[in-house]
Design an enzyme around this catalytic site. Structure first.
Site, PDB file in Angstrom:
ATOM      1  N   THR A  13       0.842  -1.202   0.000  1.00 52.25           N
ATOM      2  CA  THR A  13       0.000   0.000   0.000  1.00 52.25           C
ATOM      3  C   THR A  13       0.879   1.255   0.000  1.00 52.25           C
ATOM      4  O   THR A  13       1.997   1.246   0.527  1.00 52.25           O
ATOM      5  CB  THR A  13      -0.941   0.042   1.216  1.00 52.25           C
ATOM      6  OG1 THR A  13      -0.163   0.135   2.417  1.00 52.25           O
ATOM      7  CG2 THR A  13      -1.838  -1.180   1.273  1.00 52.25           C
ATOM      8  N   SER A 138       7.826   3.227  12.700  1.00 48.18           N
ATOM      9  CA  SER A 138       8.721   4.393  12.688  1.00 48.18           C
ATOM     10  C   SER A 138       9.428   4.476  14.031  1.00 48.18           C
ATOM     11  O   SER A 138       8.848   4.090  15.069  1.00 48.18           O
ATOM     12  CB  SER A 138       7.909   5.673  12.466  1.00 48.18           C
ATOM     13  OG  SER A 138       8.711   6.813  12.728  1.00 48.18           O
ATOM     14  N   TYR A 151       1.234  11.079  15.274  1.00 52.17           N
ATOM     15  CA  TYR A 151       1.986  10.183  14.385  1.00 52.17           C
ATOM     16  C   TYR A 151       2.698   9.110  15.217  1.00 52.17           C
ATOM     17  O   TYR A 151       2.609   7.910  14.929  1.00 52.17           O
ATOM     18  CB  TYR A 151       2.993  11.002  13.576  1.00 52.17           C
ATOM     19  CG  TYR A 151       3.883  10.179  12.669  1.00 52.17           C
ATOM     20  CD1 TYR A 151       3.431   9.758  11.419  1.00 52.17           C
ATOM     21  CD2 TYR A 151       5.169   9.822  13.054  1.00 52.17           C
ATOM     22  CE1 TYR A 151       4.243   9.003  10.590  1.00 52.17           C
ATOM     23  CE2 TYR A 151       5.990   9.072  12.228  1.00 52.17           C
ATOM     24  CZ  TYR A 151       5.524   8.671  10.999  1.00 52.17           C
ATOM     25  OH  TYR A 151       6.325   7.916  10.174  1.00 52.17           O
TER      26      TYR A 151
HETATM   27  N1  LIG Z   1      10.301   9.064   5.265  1.00 54.29           N
HETATM   28  C1  LIG Z   1      10.625   8.846   6.515  1.00 54.29           C
HETATM   29  O1  LIG Z   1      11.550   9.463   7.064  1.00 54.29           O
HETATM   30  C2  LIG Z   1       9.879   7.818   7.301  1.00 54.29           C
HETATM   31  C3  LIG Z   1      10.380   7.455   8.567  1.00 54.29           C
HETATM   32  C4  LIG Z   1       9.725   6.507   9.326  1.00 54.29           C
HETATM   33  C5  LIG Z   1       8.575   5.898   8.830  1.00 54.29           C
HETATM   34  N2  LIG Z   1       8.083   6.253   7.607  1.00 54.29           N
HETATM   35  C6  LIG Z   1       6.861   5.589   7.145  1.00 54.29           C
HETATM   36  O2  LIG Z   1       7.083   5.015   5.882  1.00 54.29           O
HETATM   37  C7  LIG Z   1       5.845   4.980   5.139  1.00 54.29           C
HETATM   38  C8  LIG Z   1       6.060   5.634   3.777  1.00 54.29           C
HETATM   39  O3  LIG Z   1       6.510   6.967   3.980  1.00 54.29           O
HETATM   40  P1  LIG Z   1       7.188   7.805   2.806  1.00 54.29           P
HETATM   41  O4  LIG Z   1       8.116   8.743   3.460  1.00 54.29           O
HETATM   42  O5  LIG Z   1       7.665   6.904   1.735  1.00 54.29           O
HETATM   43  O6  LIG Z   1       5.906   8.643   2.305  1.00 54.29           O
HETATM   44  P2  LIG Z   1       5.535   9.251   0.868  1.00 54.29           P
HETATM   45  O7  LIG Z   1       6.703   9.346  -0.027  1.00 54.29           O
HETATM   46  O8  LIG Z   1       4.733  10.471   1.173  1.00 54.29           O
HETATM   47  O9  LIG Z   1       4.552   8.150   0.288  1.00 54.29           O
HETATM   48  C9  LIG Z   1       3.342   7.900   0.912  1.00 54.29           C
HETATM   49  C10 LIG Z   1       2.549   6.959   0.015  1.00 54.29           C
HETATM   50  O10 LIG Z   1       1.340   6.615   0.686  1.00 54.29           O
HETATM   51  C11 LIG Z   1       0.250   6.915  -0.178  1.00 54.29           C
HETATM   52  N3  LIG Z   1      -0.893   7.227   0.656  1.00 54.29           N
HETATM   53  C12 LIG Z   1      -1.040   8.264   1.536  1.00 54.29           C
HETATM   54  N4  LIG Z   1      -2.259   8.203   2.097  1.00 54.29           N
HETATM   55  C13 LIG Z   1      -2.871   7.111   1.579  1.00 54.29           C
HETATM   56  C14 LIG Z   1      -4.131   6.519   1.768  1.00 54.29           C
HETATM   57  N5  LIG Z   1      -5.049   7.043   2.602  1.00 54.29           N
HETATM   58  N6  LIG Z   1      -4.435   5.392   1.067  1.00 54.29           N
HETATM   59  C15 LIG Z   1      -3.544   4.867   0.222  1.00 54.29           C
HETATM   60  N7  LIG Z   1      -2.330   5.369   0.007  1.00 54.29           N
HETATM   61  C16 LIG Z   1      -2.004   6.489   0.678  1.00 54.29           C
HETATM   62  C17 LIG Z   1       0.736   8.035  -1.083  1.00 54.29           C
HETATM   63  O11 LIG Z   1       0.062   8.080  -2.329  1.00 54.29           O
HETATM   64  P3  LIG Z   1      -1.299   8.945  -2.536  1.00 54.29           P
HETATM   65  O12 LIG Z   1      -1.059  10.286  -1.921  1.00 54.29           O
HETATM   66  O13 LIG Z   1      -1.511   8.981  -4.020  1.00 54.29           O
HETATM   67  O14 LIG Z   1      -2.380   8.170  -1.855  1.00 54.29           O
HETATM   68  C18 LIG Z   1       2.184   7.592  -1.309  1.00 54.29           C
HETATM   69  O15 LIG Z   1       2.235   6.579  -2.294  1.00 54.29           O
HETATM   70  C19 LIG Z   1       4.826   5.700   6.025  1.00 54.29           C
HETATM   71  O16 LIG Z   1       4.081   4.754   6.755  1.00 54.29           O
HETATM   72  C20 LIG Z   1       5.696   6.542   6.954  1.00 54.29           C
HETATM   73  O17 LIG Z   1       5.045   6.821   8.166  1.00 54.29           O
HETATM   74  C21 LIG Z   1       8.712   7.200   6.840  1.00 54.29           C
END
Ligand SMILES: NC(=O)c1ccc[n+]([C@@H]2O[C@H](COP(=O)([O-])OP(=O)(O)OC[C@H]3O[C@@H](n4cnc5c(N)ncnc54)[C@H](OP(=O)(O)O)[C@@H]3O)[C@@H](O)[C@H]2O)c1
Length: 247
Positions: A13, A138, A151
């Site tokens: 997802t 996270s 969060y």
């Molecule tokens: N980046 C970091 O530093 C970091 C650190 C710790 C954990 N994480 C976790 O890693 C995961 C991915 O983060 P990321 O940084 O890769 O984020 P990202 O680049 O913003 O990607 C988020 C993805 O989730 C999708 N999304 C958001 N809301 C959604 C919904 N309601 N239903 C379906 N898809 C949804 C978005 O596409 P659409 O907007 O088109 O739906 C996008 O594909 C998250 O769970 C985040 O909390 C990230």
């Protein structure tokens, strides 16, 4: 490490960008067919085009249980099985205590916590012994930055989900683990840092015991391991991919 996911079918997802995209890419490179989801049609189709013929894009919002049921029905109809589920879609919203309104609360809880529940509950009837579920947590679940309490609470909730869910499905041979990244260079991290992007990234690099923030690919490698039979006796665990920051 060589990870073999030949003939496996995976659902990731939130895979149109960032960590989810890198996970889908890694699973495909390891031999899996991967269904990716996101809310925006253009973005998810563009991602699928970049990932090649072993990737199937579906538009679905994880906050809606009926949409996740629809995704799983499509997987049943088109691929006939499901071996790997990665509940990755997640969002953050900045608000200090005193300014946490319903809209921000519902958005973050709905996506990160209810979204993971919807994803796993929809997929569960299709999963057979040997299947693997990975929840993307996270390090914020231990120590979220100021303004990110909701969060952090959702990510701590995923840990609680995994620990209880493995008991709920005892005997089915399905593993559930959590992979918890630290700061990873993705569009959402850069958005969260706002206009101070580069100087804030430099500050994060300096805080890291390994001297830099992580890449989406470094998270994807760990998810591929948990998804594979190489991790066949690892269940209910959480692994931090944070360069040692949490220590
Ligand atoms: N980046 C970091 O530093 C970091 C650190 C710790 C954990 N994480 C976790 O890693 C995961 C991915 O983060 P990321 O940084 O890769 O984020 P990202 O680049 O913003 O990607 C988020 C993805 O989730 C999708 N999304 C958001 N809301 C959604 C919904 N309601 N239903 C379906 N898809 C949804 C978005 O596409 P659409 O907007 O088109 O739906 C996008 O594909 C998250 O769970 C985040 O909390 C990230």
């Amino acid at each position: 490490m060589q990870i073999d996911l030949t003939a496996k079918v995976a659902l990731v997802t939130g895979a149109s960008s960032g960590i989810g995209f890198a996970i889908a890419k890694r699973l495909i490179e390891s031999g899996a067919t991967v269904v990716i989801t996101g809310r925006k049609q253009d973005a998810i189709e563009e991602a699928a085009a970049a990932l090649g013929e072993d990737c199937i894009p579906l538009v679905a919002d994880v906050t809606q249980a009926s949409e996740m049921d629809g995704v799983v029905r499509r997987i049943q109809q088109t691929l006939g099985k499901l071996d790997i589920v990665v509940a990755n879609a997640g969002v953050g919203a900045n608000a200090p205590l005193g300014e946490i309104d319903d809209e921000k609360f519902e958005k973050v809880i709905g996506t990160n916590l209810k979204g993971a529940l919807n994803t796993v509950q929809s997929a569960l009837p299709m999963l057979r012994p040997g299947a693997s579920i990975v929840l993307i947590g996270s390090t914020g679940s231990f120590e979220a930055p100021s303004t990110m309490s909701v969060y952090g609470a959702t990510k701590a909730g995923l840990r609680a989900f995994a620990k209880t869910w493995i008991k709920d499905i005892e005997g089915r041979g399905i593993r559930i683990n959590v992979v918890s990244p630290g700061a990873i260079d993705t569009p959402s991290l850069r958005d969260a840092l706002g206009g101070n992007g580069n100087s804030a990234i430099n500050a994060l690099n300096e805080r890291s015991p390994i001297g830099r923030i992580g890449t989406p690919e470094e998270v994807a490698n760990v998810v591929a391991f948990f998804a594979s039979d190489a991790a066949s006796y690892i269940n209910g665990e959480e692994l931090y991919v944070d360069g040692g920051l949490k220590v």
